[in-house]
Design a protein around this motif. Structure first.
Motif, PDB file in Angstrom:
ATOM      1  N   ASN A   1       0.799  -1.228   0.000  1.00  0.00           N
ATOM      2  CA  ASN A   1       0.000   0.000   0.000  1.00  0.00           C
ATOM      3  C   ASN A   1       0.827   1.271   0.000  1.00  0.00           C
ATOM      4  N   GLY A   2       2.117   1.133   0.200  1.00  0.00           N
ATOM      5  CA  GLY A   2       2.949   2.330   0.302  1.00  0.00           C
ATOM      6  C   GLY A   2       3.118   2.733   1.758  1.00  0.00           C
ATOM      7  N   LEU A   3       4.185   3.457   1.988  1.00  0.00           N
ATOM      8  CA  LEU A   3       4.549   3.816   3.358  1.00  0.00           C
ATOM      9  C   LEU A   3       3.524   4.748   3.989  1.00  0.00           C
ATOM     10  N   ARG A   4       3.131   5.758   3.200  1.00  0.00           N
ATOM     11  CA  ARG A   4       2.224   6.762   3.782  1.00  0.00           C
ATOM     12  C   ARG A   4       0.897   6.169   4.176  1.00  0.00           C
ATOM     13  N   ALA A   5       0.336   5.372   3.277  1.00  0.00           N
ATOM     14  CA  ALA A   5      -0.970   4.770   3.561  1.00  0.00           C
ATOM     15  C   ALA A   5      -0.876   3.832   4.759  1.00  0.00           C
ATOM     16  N   THR A   6       0.237   3.120   4.851  1.00  0.00           N
ATOM     17  CA  THR A   6       0.394   2.168   5.952  1.00  0.00           C
ATOM     18  C   THR A   6       0.509   2.896   7.282  1.00  0.00           C
ATOM     19  N   ILE A   7       1.320   3.945   7.292  1.00  0.00           N
ATOM     20  CA  ILE A   7       1.455   4.714   8.531  1.00  0.00           C
ATOM     21  C   ILE A   7       0.118   5.342   8.903  1.00  0.00           C
ATOM     22  N   ALA A   8      -0.575   5.875   7.890  1.00  0.00           N
ATOM     23  CA  ALA A   8      -1.866   6.511   8.164  1.00  0.00           C
ATOM     24  C   ALA A   8      -2.850   5.482   8.737  1.00  0.00           C
ATOM     25  N   ASP A   9      -2.820   4.292   8.171  1.00  0.00           N
ATOM     26  CA  ASP A   9      -3.713   3.232   8.649  1.00  0.00           C
ATOM     27  C   ASP A   9      -3.375   2.864  10.089  1.00  0.00           C
ATOM     28  N   ARG A  10      -2.087   2.698  10.377  1.00  0.00           N
ATOM     29  CA  ARG A  10      -1.689   2.355  11.748  1.00  0.00           C
ATOM     30  C   ARG A  10      -2.084   3.465  12.716  1.00  0.00           C
ATOM     31  N   TRP A  11      -1.951   4.680  12.257  1.00  0.00           N
ATOM     32  CA  TRP A  11      -2.280   5.807  13.120  1.00  0.00           C
ATOM     33  C   TRP A  11      -3.787   5.860  13.398  1.00  0.00           C
ATOM     34  N   GLU A  12      -4.591   5.574  12.368  1.00  0.00           N
ATOM     35  CA  GLU A  12      -6.043   5.581  12.581  1.00  0.00           C
ATOM     36  C   GLU A  12      -6.437   4.584  13.664  1.00  0.00           C
ATOM     37  N   TRP A  13      -5.891   3.392  13.580  1.00  0.00           N
ATOM     38  CA  TRP A  13      -6.208   2.384  14.598  1.00  0.00           C
ATOM     39  C   TRP A  13      -5.600   2.764  15.935  1.00  0.00           C
ATOM     40  N   GLY A  14      -4.364   3.282  15.863  1.00  0.00           N
ATOM     41  CA  GLY A  14      -3.686   3.657  17.094  1.00  0.00           C
ATOM     42  C   GLY A  14      -4.406   4.784  17.809  1.00  0.00           C
ATOM     43  N   LYS A  15      -4.979   5.687  17.030  1.00  0.00           N
ATOM     44  CA  LYS A  15      -5.728   6.793  17.613  1.00  0.00           C
ATOM     45  C   LYS A  15      -6.909   6.274  18.422  1.00  0.00           C
ATOM     46  N   MET A  16      -7.512   5.198  17.918  1.00  0.00           N
ATOM     47  CA  MET A  16      -8.667   4.629  18.620  1.00  0.00           C
ATOM     48  C   MET A  16      -8.242   3.624  19.682  1.00  0.00           C
TER      49      MET A  16
END
Lengths: 274, 670
Positions: free
Chosen positions: B232-247
């Motif tokens: 998915n690419g680095l940015r999308a992966t980090i963004a995805d991890r952050w979304e879950w991490g935020k919750m």
């Protein structure tokens, strides 16, 4: 006291701590077993004890044992938190430091508890000749007995966005000295059982407390990582590294005691909970 | 009239000596599984076809059930089960519609016990929930359940006390219809799925309370991170991890107790024991699937065989064919299969999180087996499961890359356009009906003490002390699917982590990890009642409950309040038509069960809406059901995940006496 008997005492107390952790808790469900579903089981008081650290600092000259216990007793919303942190040389008696917190905690948001209570802190006192903390060459300082302080503690225990466990604590000593400590850690899963836990601890003080080598401002920052293997969830041996960096006046005072500004440590230990 | 005990049906009083003798005989025959009830014996030891499930009938039928502790184990491991007449599962009870059941239940445990007849419409005192319907059956006591059988179908029974259900205290129950059935079959088998742990269930709950991911060995790792970066690419992966991490949530949180401690059983047998049902090629075989799991959903398929659903929740439905179905906890599905080849077929029941499976075999001869399918990769939740709404351009929740719009979710897709113009949420919200139902009355009414009465005739409208919303009526036509609704500003307090922003009907979705294998999967919108309702009245009141949880502390509740903090019952009026709307604000699925009444699931089919006694509510789902409660008294309503119920996802509905006043809050506390 001879070195040998002292070491025996240290080992004994470590074994007692380990035994306490491993003893089966009273069967919580025994009295709830006959209860109706959903009737009383949602109010069970539980006891959690975690030996976050039970470790030997392998590369330090005094081979100290370091213990950090975190526990709570309570239900979903209100808990009594007990935290104990201590370090003791295995080679010589005396010295060593210990602090114990007893805090009432209340869940105030889904991920944060507000905690308030007290701390007892005991550690070696240093006798100081007048000294310019900025210039360690102006005096020598020697250890001299112990200093035990009582402190009020308030703070939070919680989980910050991104799964960071964060515990900021504000402390006010019986002399009115104000200090702040913040601890944070994070679990990084390499496999389902091999987990690396980077952590950071920051200490700062408003007033200098020269008896224990604390200057005002930022005192020190310690970062580290422990790599544990969860043989079981509750039983995980680990190895760790850490780097303590003293800053400002605190660093200067440490220098006066013959201690270094930066201390690197290699540790091996056990993480146990029940 | 006498049948041997090993038929699995008790037809006469069983003395302890005789019972032990019979149990011993079963043990000798079964070998691997000494507690297996008759219908789980190896095929060669069992009568063929219908005879294996032959039941008793007759007005004077008396059944004796003895609850005791019995050694239980498999695979070289031993433990102690809470058993009914010495077996796991308990004996098959079989009655005929229109008759009367008289069941003597004797407690030989050192703690209280109970039996609840799951899905049966019985007088309130016979429902068997301690503290709600009766005090429970104390040690040494015999309690006589005595009730008319007012319905037909496949059901089951289980303990409603402590953790006994997890320890083996459950069994199948069949009521043969008084009218001929609208389908034909040559043989039938009960397929009862369950989960067993050699750990003490109290200990399991304790572990979850202290570390909610204790049994999850499928969490995302550093390796998963790099795989996602590749894909998915680095940015999308980090963004995805952050979304879950935020919750502070994880997309692998599918089941909270998993195959790391559970062994999944089919008719009480572990996969290695290979329960076998015999058939002759060309026969039609009826399989009565019952999910008696304490915490496990199963995805069931029989590779090579098409299944046709004929009953759901024990009630006739219009036949629908498919290749796989997810059976929610406490649900029953009757399917018919027609094996035409002279070969073995595997009944494969994979746990929803893929951490294990139960397995059996349909075979023309005993001792045969077929290939066991490979387990699929663990499913992951997506942002739709989290109630991160679609179609709300500009909302904070929409800035998420990697949102998976399929709703059936495996991997996040990179760069998915988060602003989703397709979904027309705002339009729906402008409709009067949707507006009335919109969101959550939230704090608007929270200033009112208790219940606000309006309408004079004792019709409540407003919000109960426990946050349950009651509305006088709803303009939506009965039997229709609820509109998507944005959540109001009441986030249910600290007991609720990560409230779903938008909840929607998901009855047409198979659920996480299903529907992408190229074969047909049963979904609830496929299911229609066999005979349309003659009268299909609109509801006069709507009751809306929000399922809430805080996984971090393993807290589960309704409206953010666990049961012990909300003992006031939710009042219902005898004979009134209600719409029960269940909103899942959590990220886990909850099988919700209302005792004492059949509910009509509003799946868009109007008078053909199917009856259910239990309905799975997916993450971020809004489900509505119609019901007309008749039997007065307090009735339990709860999540059928045992530990969710135990820690507080439980309420009581109180149905008033005919013509009597409705219970108000503060009354009827036990």
């Amino acid at each position: 006291m001879s070195v040998v008997t002292h070491r025996a005492r240290v080992m004994c107390s470590s074994l007692v701590i380990a035994a306490l952790l491993l003893v089966q808790p009273a069967r919580v469900h025994a009295q709830a077993g006959g209860a109706a579903h959903g009737m009383d089981l949602d109010r069970v008081i539980r006891t959690f004890i975690l030996a976050e650290q039970l470790e030997v600092h392998a590369n330090q000259p005094e081979r100290p044992i370091d213990v950090e216990l975190v526990s709570w007793i309570g239900g979903d919303y209100r808990r009594l938190y007990l935290r104990v942190q201590g370090e003791q040389s295995t080679l010589m008696s005396g010295g060593g430091e210990m602090q114990g917190d007893a805090l009432y905690g209340r869940l105030i948001t889904p991920f944060w508890s507000f905690v308030a209570g007290g701390r007892v802190d005991t550690r070696p006192r240093t006798v100081i000749a007048p000294v310019d903390f900025g210039d360690p060459s102006t005096g020598r300082r020697e250890p001299g007995g112990r200093l035990t302080r009582g402190m009020l503690a308030i703070g939070f225990i919680g989980l910050a966005p991104g799964w960071f466990e964060v515990e900021p604590t504000l402390l006010v000593s019986d002399k009115g000295d104000v200090s702040l400590e913040v601890e944070s850690s994070f679990d990084l899963l390499f496999t389902q059982r091999l987990i690396v836990q980077p952590w950071i601890e920051v200490n700062a003080a408003v007033q200098a407390v020269p008896e224990i080598g604390v200057g005002s401002g930022l005192n020190d920052v310690e970062i580290g990582a422990r790599m544990r293997y969860e043989i079981r969830r509750k039983f995980a041996p680990y190895v760790g590294v850490s780097m303590l960096r003293r800053t400002g006046a605190t660093a200067a005072m440490a220098h006066g005691l013959g201690e270094r500004r930066s201390v690197g440590t290699i540790t091996a230990g056990l993480r146990i909970w029940r | 009239m006498e049948r041997s005990f090993t038929d699995g049906v008790v037809t006469h009083p069983v003395t302890r000596r005789r019972f032990l003798h019979a149990a011993g005989a079963v043990g000798a025959l079964a070998g691997l599984q000494r507690l297996a009830p008759a219908y789980a014996l190896p095929a060669s030891d069992r009568g063929a076809g219908r005879a294996a499930l032959a039941g008793v009938s007759g007005r004077d039928t008396r059944v004796d059930l003895i609850i005791d502790r019995t050694p239980f184990g498999f695979g070289g491991r031993r433990s102690v089960a809470t058993t009914i007449n010495g077996s796991v599962p308990g004996p098959l009870l079989r009655f005929r519609e229109g008759e009367r059941a008289t069941i003597h239940v004797t407690n030989r445990l050192r703690e209280d016990t109970s039996i609840h007849w799951h899905g049966l419409l019985v007088p309130n005192a016979m429902d068997g929930v301690p503290g709600v319907n009766f005090p429970g059956i104390h040690p040494g006591q015999t309690f006589v359940y005595d009730f008319p059988l007012r319905q037909y179908g496949t059901y089951w029974y289980h303990s409603h006390s402590g953790f006994q259900e997890q320890l083996g205290h459950y069994g199948p129950l069949i009521i043969d219809p008084s009218e001929p059935e609208p389908f034909q079959y040559d043989r039938e088998y009960v397929v009862m799925l369950s989960d067993w742990s050699f750990e003490d269930p109290g200990k399991i709950l304790d572990n979850l309370k202290k570390q909610s991911a204790y049994y999850n060995f499928q969490r995302r790792t550093v390796g998963d991170f790099f795989r996602d970066v590749d894909r998915n690419g680095l940015r999308a992966t980090i963004a995805d991890r952050w979304e879950w991490g935020k919750m502070r949530m994880t997309p692998t949180d599918i089941s909270d107790v998993t195959g790391s401690t559970y062994t999944y059983l089919l008719n009480g047998l572990p996969p290695a024991a290979n329960w076998t049902g015999l058939f002759r090629a060309g026969e039609r075989v009826r399989l009565r699937f019952i999910n008696a799991g304490a915490g496990s959903y199963f995805d069931v398929r029989i590779p090579g065989l098409e299944m046709t659903l004929v009953q759901a929740s024990g009630q006739h439905v219009q036949p629908v064919a498919f290749d796989e179905f997810r059976i929610e906890i406490a649900q029953t599905f009757d399917v018919i299969v027609k094996p035409t080849e002279d070969r073995a077929y595997t009944i494969f029941a994979e746990s929803m999180d893929r951490s294990g499976y139960a397995r059996g075999t349909l075979a023309p001869r005993a001792g045969m087996s077929a290939e066991i399918p490979r387990r699929r990769p663990r499913p992951t939740l997506n942002m739709v499961d989290m109630g991160m709404a679609m179609g709300m351009g500009g909302h904070e929740g929409m800035s998420m890359p990697g949102m998976d719009m399929s709703g059936t979710g495996t991997a996040s897709k990179p760069g998915a356009d988060a602003s989703m113009p397709g979904m027309d949420m705002p339009a729906a919200a402008t409709k009067p009906a949707a507006a009335a139902a919109s969101g959550h009355a939230g704090h608007d009414m929270s200033s009112m003490p208790g219940v606000t009465a309006s309408g004079g005739a004792g019709v409540f409208e407003g919000q109960l002390r426990d946050g349950t919303i009651i509305r006088a009526s709803n303009l939506r036509a009965p039997g229709t699917i609820p509109e998507p609704v944005m959540h109001g500003n009441n986030t249910h307090g600290s007991a609720s982590a990560g409230t779903a922003m938008e909840t929607r009907s998901r009855l047409s979705e198979p659920g996480a990890g299903l529907g992408e294998d190229g074969w047909r999967v049963l979904v609830w919108t496929d299911v229609k009642r066999l005979t349309p309702a003659e009268t299909f009245e609109p509801p006069v009141r709507e009751i809306e409950l929000h399922l809430t949880g805080n996984m971090e502390r393993y807290m589960w509740s309704i409206n953010g309040i666990k049961f012990s903090d909300a003992r006031d019952p939710i009042p219902l009026k005898h004979g009134e038509r209600i719409r029960l709307t269940i909103v899942n604000d959590t990220m886990m699925a909850h099988p919700m069960h209302l005792h004492g009444v059949f509910m009509e699931l509003e799946n868009g089919h109007g008078p053909e809406c199917p009856y259910v006694h239990t309905i799975n509510v997916k993450p971020a789902e809004r489900v509505s059901l119609l019901a007309t409660p008749v039997d007065p008294g307090p009735w339990a309503f709860h999540c059928h995940v045992l530990f969710h119920m135990d820690v507080g996802m439980f309420r009581v509905f109180h149905v008033s006496e005919p013509g009597g006043p409705m219970t108000t809050e503060g009354e009827a506390r036990s």
